[in-house]
Structures are given as C-alpha cells and as structure tokens.
Design an enzyme around this catalytic site. Structure first.
Site, mmCIF file in Angstrom:
data_model
loop_
_atom_site.group_PDB
_atom_site.id
_atom_site.type_symbol
_atom_site.label_atom_id
_atom_site.label_comp_id
_atom_site.label_asym_id
_atom_site.label_seq_id
_atom_site.Cartn_x
_atom_site.Cartn_y
_atom_site.Cartn_z
ATOM 1 N N LYS A 101 0.707 -1.229 -0.037
ATOM 2 C CA LYS A 101 -0.007 -0.030 -0.020
ATOM 3 C C LYS A 101 0.769 1.286 -0.069
ATOM 4 C CE LYS A 101 -4.190 -1.117 -0.461
ATOM 5 N NZ LYS A 101 -5.125 -0.790 -1.386
ATOM 6 N N LYS A 118 -2.134 -10.591 -9.536
ATOM 7 C CA LYS A 118 -3.564 -11.387 -9.192
ATOM 8 C C LYS A 118 -4.682 -10.286 -9.879
ATOM 9 C CE LYS A 118 -4.524 -8.819 -5.035
ATOM 10 N NZ LYS A 118 -5.135 -8.804 -3.609
ATOM 11 N N LYS A 167 -9.283 -4.866 -8.681
ATOM 12 C CA LYS A 167 -9.960 -4.011 -9.055
ATOM 13 C C LYS A 167 -9.083 -2.888 -9.255
ATOM 14 C CE LYS A 167 -13.795 -1.049 -8.550
ATOM 15 N NZ LYS A 167 -14.345 -0.953 -9.690
HETATM 16 P P1 TYM Z 1 -10.782 -7.876 -0.517
HETATM 17 O O1 TYM Z 1 -11.822 -7.133 -0.492
HETATM 18 O O2 TYM Z 1 -9.609 -7.529 -1.206
HETATM 19 O O3 TYM Z 1 -11.375 -9.327 -1.184
HETATM 20 C C1 TYM Z 1 -12.164 -10.083 -0.679
HETATM 21 C C2 TYM Z 1 -11.804 -11.482 -0.653
HETATM 22 O O4 TYM Z 1 -11.527 -12.135 -2.260
HETATM 23 C C3 TYM Z 1 -10.069 -12.582 -2.132
HETATM 24 N N1 TYM Z 1 -9.602 -12.184 -3.361
HETATM 25 C C4 TYM Z 1 -8.954 -13.102 -4.277
HETATM 26 N N2 TYM Z 1 -8.740 -14.346 -4.068
HETATM 27 C C5 TYM Z 1 -8.232 -15.184 -4.899
HETATM 28 N N3 TYM Z 1 -7.722 -14.448 -6.166
HETATM 29 C C6 TYM Z 1 -7.823 -13.123 -6.053
HETATM 30 N N4 TYM Z 1 -7.383 -12.533 -7.342
HETATM 31 C C7 TYM Z 1 -8.218 -12.362 -5.352
HETATM 32 N N5 TYM Z 1 -8.908 -10.976 -5.174
HETATM 33 C C8 TYM Z 1 -9.321 -10.959 -3.714
HETATM 34 C C9 TYM Z 1 -9.464 -12.120 -0.971
HETATM 35 O O5 TYM Z 1 -8.469 -12.872 -0.621
HETATM 36 C C10 TYM Z 1 -10.607 -11.828 0.098
HETATM 37 O O6 TYM Z 1 -10.905 -13.038 0.671
HETATM 38 N N6 TYM Z 1 -8.929 -7.669 3.943
HETATM 39 C C11 TYM Z 1 -9.897 -8.325 3.319
HETATM 40 C C12 TYM Z 1 -11.296 -8.091 3.700
HETATM 41 C C13 TYM Z 1 -11.654 -8.420 5.192
HETATM 42 C C14 TYM Z 1 -11.722 -9.700 5.782
HETATM 43 C C15 TYM Z 1 -11.902 -9.526 7.205
HETATM 44 C C16 TYM Z 1 -11.790 -10.931 5.426
HETATM 45 C C17 TYM Z 1 -11.750 -7.453 6.091
HETATM 46 N N7 TYM Z 1 -12.048 -8.138 7.201
HETATM 47 C C18 TYM Z 1 -12.123 -10.501 7.938
HETATM 48 C C19 TYM Z 1 -11.666 -12.057 6.364
HETATM 49 C C20 TYM Z 1 -11.984 -11.748 7.640
HETATM 50 C C21 TYM Z 1 -9.831 -7.605 2.030
HETATM 51 O O7 TYM Z 1 -9.473 -6.600 1.802
HETATM 52 O O8 TYM Z 1 -10.415 -8.574 0.980
#
Ligand code: TYM
Length: 331
Positions: free
Chosen positions: A111, A194, A197
């Site tokens: 980040k 990966k 967005k």
């Molecule tokens: P976020 O919003 O970036 O993504 C949401 C979920 O999608 C998965 N993901 C992917 N998995 C595989 N390949 C990809 N290209 C890919 N892009 C996204 C992420 O691994 C995630 O599971 N910090 C988290 C949100 C969060 C969270 C939590 C998750 C906040 N609190 C507590 C679990 C438990 C996040 O930014 O995910």
C-alpha cells in the site's frame, strides 16, 4: 459446527478473484456452519472513498452476495459499520499490536508503494481491524484468498497474545480456509499479478459484466508469440490464461489447449475466444439475478436490518466478556 467469519471490501463490483477466493466458499459453508459474512466498509475508508461511492458500493456488494446465493436465513449477512463493537475490539487489540510487526506486513508495504501520498494509520492497523472482525464472533474458520494468509497469521498472533496477557483461554485460533485445502490466487488478464480492481483497466472480470465487456477484456489479455519447443514451460501471462480456463471451463477444454500448447500448435486467439465463451456462460446466472435483486429496494433493506440484528447480538456478547476480562467492570 464451527463459527465462520469473512468479509469483502466494498470497492465496486465483485470479480472472479473474489468469487473463487472467498464467495464460493461462503455459499457452501452457510449450509454447515454458523456463518457471519459482512461488507468491510470500515476497511475501505483507508482509500478515502466519497460518501456516494461508499454507499453505492456497500449496497452493490450486498446485492451480489444475495445474487450469488447467500441466504440471509441461513447465515448472518451484515455491514461491518452496523456493528460498532468491532471498532471497540479493534481499539483493544491495537493496544497490544506492535508497530514493528504491523510495518513488516506485506500488504502494508504494498500500500505504501501504491498510495505514497496517503499512508494513514488505518493502513498500518488494517490487520488489527481484520482480527477484530474475526474475533468479535470468536470464529475458527475464515474463507479467504491467498493474499489474506498473512493477515490470518497476525490474527492468530493477536488472539494468542490477548489470551496470554490476561491469562485466559478466551479467543480461538482462526484458520484461513478454502475447500480443496489450498488458498487460491486468481490471476488477472494483464499478464502479471492477481485479479483485482486496483490492478488496472481490463484486468478483472466482474460477475455483473455484460457478455460484450467480457469478450473485449479477454481478447485483450496479454499473450506472447507462442511456444517454440514441445512441452516448454509457460511464461506467467500464459500460465494465467490457463489458470483462468481451469476455473471456468470444462476439463476437456483445458486439456485440449494444454495439448495444443505442448505440441506448439496453439493459437491464442482461439483459446481466448473459448475462454470468453466459458466466462460468459459462467457469469450468466449472476447477471440476471443481480439486476432483479438490485431492483428490489425493500428486500435489500430488510436483509440489512436482519443481519445487523443478528451480528449485533453475537458481537455484544463478546464485547461484554472482553471488557470484563480486561478489567472494565461496573462500580
Ligand atoms: P478484499 O476485499 O480485497 O477481497 C475479498 C476476498 O476476495 C479474495 N480475493 C482473491 N482471491 C483469489 N484471487 C484473487 N485475485 C483475489 N482477489 C481478492 C480475498 O482474498 C478476500 O478473501 N481484508 C479483506 C477483507 C476483510 C476480511 C476481514 C476478510 C476485512 N476483514 C475478516 C476475512 C476476515 C480484503 O481486503 O479482501
């Protein structure tokens, strides 16, 4: 039956990475476990969305959760900021999260590189907020993609540290989960990294994308001039196209193109056309449901109210107990 927690940030429409890394697991886990799935709107504030974008994106993710098959009667579907107990637990956990370990976190370092003009404290303490989300319901399983693995490690660290500090066995040790047992990373279409967005235009395929948009993005996917020797190792952009085909296409289709690659007869144009067809077919059932649910304001609002109530009940109990453990007692 275990307690399961996971969330997705409301940064726009959900893409295939979100689906295969997280959402697909949510759908099957809701039938067997005590599940809490939320929309991580507090987390999304680290990038300073406008109020209008935030509001719209929270609603959109809720609509897509429902369209994908999450059932508000079977699981608890809620918005993170509807449960402010999460913020209180975040505060408590921050008191024994150390700057050094937070600074070493890979997502923080990424980040800093991505938004050097906005390195805020929320970014640094992102892992403690995530731990609060998970521990507020005392979850043991957390369905996430590969990119969240280190955050889960930190959650276990914070959980154990709390227990040691107060000499209790209160919080469990939550584990990252994906059926198939390996956490997945779905690649994007622009050759490296990966699907995501913030990884550039055209890199992600969204569940809500129209067929024409999918075709355009897939046909633009990065490839090369093709293999020159039989059974040659695949460079990253090519591996990515194969990986995407593996998740959306039939096994025979994948093995056909594997054979074509290995015998140096592959035509990437044909492969991408097929991949686009399979992605359009795969996303078809989501598209119509997203439109239908999005048009039903009363239903979406009702789901949000129900989720808030159920999530609050579980979170309030944890916070009451945590306050007691810490020593906040009424006089
Ligand atoms: P976020 O919003 O970036 O993504 C949401 C979920 O999608 C998965 N993901 C992917 N998995 C595989 N390949 C990809 N290209 C890919 N892009 C996204 C992420 O691994 C995630 O599971 N910090 C988290 C949100 C969060 C969270 C939590 C998750 C906040 N609190 C507590 C679990 C438990 C996040 O930014 O995910």
């Amino acid at each position: 039956m275990e307690t399961v927690v996971s969330g997705i940030r409301p940064t726009g429409n959900l893409h295939l990475g979100n689906y295969f890394g997280a959402l697909r697991n949510f759908i099957s886990m809701q039938n067997e476990h005590n599940c809490y799935f939320f929309i991580a709107d507090y987390h999304s504030l680290t990038t300073h969305p406008t109020p209008g974008d935030l509001y719209g994106n929270v609603r959109q993710v809720m609509v897509e959760y429902l369209a994908a098959g999450l059932d508000p009667e079977k699981c608890t579907l809620y918005i993170q900021s509807d449960v402010p107990e999460t913020a209180e637990l975040y505060l408590f956990l921050n008191m024994n999260a150390y700057i050094g370990e937070l600074e070493r976190c890979t997502s923080f370092k990424d980040k800093i590189r991505q938004q050097p003009q906005n390195v805020n404290a929320g970014l640094l303490t992102y892992p403690t907020l995530m731990a609060a989300d998970i521990l507020i319901h005392k979850a043991t399983k957390v369905p996430v993609g590969k990119d969240q693995e280190q955050h889960l490690e930190m959650t276990r660290q914070f959980s154990n540290r709390f227990n040691r500090l107060y000499n209790v066995e209160y919080f469990p040790e939550p584990k990252a989960f994906n059926f198939g047992n390996e956490l997945v990373k779905i690649p994007g279409l622009n050759g490296t990294g990966k699907m995501g967005k913030s990884e550039g235009e055209g890199n992600a395929i969204f569940l809500a994308d129209e067929p024409e948009a999918i075709r355009k993005k897939v046909m633009k996917a990065v490839t090369d001039s093709g293999p020159t020797e039989p059974n040659q190792a695949k460079p990253e952009p090519i591996q990515n196209i194969f990986q995407l085909m593996k998740v959306v296409s039939a096994p025979e289709t994948l093995s056909f193109f594997e054979d074509q690659y290995n015998s140096c007869n592959i035509r990437y144009g044909d492969m991408k056309k097929q991949l686009a067809v399979d992605m359009v077919t795969f996303t078809e059932p989501f598209r119509d449901k997203i439109k239908a649910i999005s048009a039903d304001n009363d239903y979406v609002a009702k789901v949000m109210r129900l989720g808030k109530e159920k999530a609050h009940e579980s979170a309030a109990k944890t916070i009451r107990e945590v306050r007691e453990i810490i020593g906040f007692k009424s006089f």
